[in-house]
Design an enzyme around this catalytic site. Structure first.
Site, PDB file in Angstrom:
ATOM      1  CG  MET A 190       8.549  23.350  -2.366  1.00  0.00           C
ATOM      2  SD  MET A 190       7.321  24.098  -3.450  1.00  0.00           S
ATOM      3  CE  MET A 190       6.332  25.026  -2.324  1.00  0.00           C
ATOM      4  CE  LYS A 241      -0.337  -0.305   5.044  1.00  0.00           C
ATOM      5  NZ  LYS A 241      -1.186  -0.703   6.178  1.00  0.00           N
ATOM      6  NE  ARG A 284      -6.918   0.426  11.349  1.00  0.00           N
ATOM      7  CZ  ARG A 284      -5.684   0.267  10.897  1.00  0.00           C
ATOM      8  NH1 ARG A 284      -4.751   1.165  11.166  1.00  0.00           N
ATOM      9  NH2 ARG A 284      -5.364  -0.775  10.175  1.00  0.00           N
ATOM     10  CE1 TYR A 323      11.775  32.372   0.959  1.00  0.00           C
ATOM     11  CE2 TYR A 323      11.987  29.982   1.049  1.00  0.00           C
ATOM     12  CZ  TYR A 323      11.714  31.130   0.333  1.00  0.00           C
ATOM     13  OH  TYR A 323      11.385  31.051  -0.976  1.00  0.00           O
TER      14      TYR A 323
HETATM   15  C1  LIG Z   1      -0.430  -1.697   6.851  1.00  0.00           C
HETATM   16  C2  LIG Z   1      -1.014  -2.937   7.413  1.00  0.00           C
HETATM   17  C3  LIG Z   1      -0.207  -4.075   7.616  1.00  0.00           C
HETATM   18  C4  LIG Z   1       1.301  -4.071   7.465  1.00  0.00           C
HETATM   19  O1  LIG Z   1       1.880  -3.630   8.677  1.00  0.00           O
HETATM   20  P1  LIG Z   1       3.464  -3.496   8.871  1.00  0.00           P
HETATM   21  O2  LIG Z   1       3.588  -3.019  10.269  1.00  0.00           O
HETATM   22  O3  LIG Z   1       3.931  -2.487   7.882  1.00  0.00           O
HETATM   23  O4  LIG Z   1       4.053  -4.834   8.647  1.00  0.00           O
HETATM   24  C5  LIG Z   1      -0.841  -5.244   8.017  1.00  0.00           C
HETATM   25  N1  LIG Z   1      -2.173  -5.280   8.228  1.00  0.00           N
HETATM   26  C6  LIG Z   1      -2.970  -4.193   8.087  1.00  0.00           C
HETATM   27  C7  LIG Z   1      -4.425  -4.309   8.339  1.00  0.00           C
HETATM   28  C8  LIG Z   1      -2.419  -2.985   7.674  1.00  0.00           C
HETATM   29  O5  LIG Z   1      -3.200  -1.911   7.551  1.00  0.00           O
END
Ligand SMILES: *Cc1c(COP(=O)(O)O)cnc(C)c1O
Length: 373
Positions: A311, A34, A132, A263
């Site tokens: 920047m 992701k 969550r 700056y």
């Molecule tokens: C991002 C995520 C992971 C991966 O976690 P890491 O700590 O990066 O290994 C696993 N499960 C869920 C639900 C996540 O959102």
């Protein structure tokens, strides 16, 4: 010369996956790619993870599912996040498996799966204490699994949960194991009724924390990138950092005492000194909060970042005498000679975690495969 690159050591990603696979034994490795592979470039990283023994991928969003699903059509993919109806169509078209934790969404999914013309594979999410996504109710997990099984357009494929404190062994007062205690009977009940279903819980930290969390598969993100899940030295766990952020010294200038840099004139030379200008800034993800509180490697040595980060540029104090010439490589994250600045160090300075440091390298910086040196 490139203004700035994020060099991605794909051999390191592969080796990190092999390292995790060794830790996991029989359990499978799902590579979490992701957020563009935690800022490393999802495509290339996914390829390297497969070479290192990962057997599936996970992403958070529909857009990510589309990118990965299209490229790796024969590798199982799980979209872990919440999805709206239009996103659901996109995710199903990408061939991704879907997370479910409530009846309303299950019914919508069944309808969209029917429309898509192929059954959707469902991962039932139990909230064992993360607070969550997922249902807190063990009975609901089983009821949803049965409803999926009874529906010709759905197939129960997984039962899963996520840990809140796997990465904080010192602070969590046993909460990690409480979550495991809650999840185990749910996984066992679903597993007994649906043999072959994939049980998964562990993130990277959990893999190292306890074998009890491994079940059939682990979802690992941060560790495959060679970032330490516990914010220590990744090498202490046999992990190799994959990302380095590199630029160069575009100008070397003599500053008379009292001359300010940048700056707001937040820094002034206390005495005559040489200042190097590096064409990298917060537009590239070098956070402005690091102004005056960060080092940059040039010629294998640390130099302090001085003045306010702009920047597109930052400045470093090269000292009263210097051999640094324009064109010299400058490293913000990574190794140079015997010196190294790790994402964990930058994270500590910013009071955040290494995840946010690599995710924060902006799209303006090209990701270039290559060794870390
Ligand atoms: C991002 C995520 C992971 C991966 O976690 P890491 O700590 O990066 O290994 C696993 N499960 C869920 C639900 C996540 O959102």
């Amino acid at each position: 010369m490139e203004r700035a690159i994020a060099r991605i050591d794909l051999g390191a990603v592969r080796a990190n996956c092999e390292r995790l696979r060794a830790e996991l034994g029989e359990a499978r490795l799902c590579a979490v790619v992701k957020a563009d592979g935690y800022g490393h470039g999802a495509d290339a990283v996914a390829e390297a993870a497969l070479a290192g023994g990962a057997s599936s991928f996970a992403v958070a969003t529909a857009g990510e599912a589309r990118l990965i699903g299209r490229r790796f059509q024969h590798v199982p993919l799980l979209t872990m996040g919440a999805l709206g109806v239009e996103e659901l169509d996109m995710v199903l078209a990408a061939g991704s498996e879907v997370a479910v934790w409530g009846e309303d969404f299950r019914a919508v999914l069944a309808d969209r799966a029917r429309a898509s013309g192929r059954p959707a594979r469902v991962h039932l999410k139990f909230d064992s204490g993360m607070g969550r996504l997922g249902t807190f109710d063990p009975d609901e997990v089983l009821a949803l699994a049965r409803a999926c099984d009874a529906d010709p357009h759905l197939k129960p494929a997984g039962v899963w949960t996520h840990f809140a404190t796997a990465d904080e062994p010192d602070e969590d007062e046993g909460y990690f194991f409480e979550q495991l205690d809650r999840f185990e009977p749910v996984a066992a009940a679903v597993g007994a009724e649906f043999p072959g279903i994939t049980v998964h819980a562990a993130n990277s930290a959990a893999v190292f924390r306890s074998e009890r969390s491994h079940f059939d598969m682990a979802r690992c993100g941060v560790a495959i990138y060679g970032l330490d899940p516990f914010q220590d030295d990744p090498r202490s766990r046999g992990l190799e950092p994959a990302l380095s952020l590199r630029s160069y010294v575009a100008a070397v200038k003599r500053f008379p005492a009292g001359q300010s840099a940048g700056y707001g004139r937040r820094w002034r030379a206390a005495e005559d000194t040489w200042v190097g200008v590096v064409p990298l800034g917060y537009g590239d993800g070098v956070r402005r909060a690091l102004s005056g509180d960060c080092d940059v490697l040039v010629g294998g040595r640390r130099y302090p970042l001085v003045g306010t980060i702009s920047m597109d540029n930052l400045t470093i104090d090269l000292g009263s005498e210097t051999e640094v010439e324009p064109g010299a490589e400058a490293v913000l994250i990574g190794r140079q000679g015997e010196e190294e600045i790790r994402a964990e160090e930058i994270a500590a300075r910013l009071a955040t975690i290494n995840y946010e440091v690599t995710c924060g390298v902006t799209a303006r910086v090209p990701r270039v495969p290559g060794e870390g040196r």
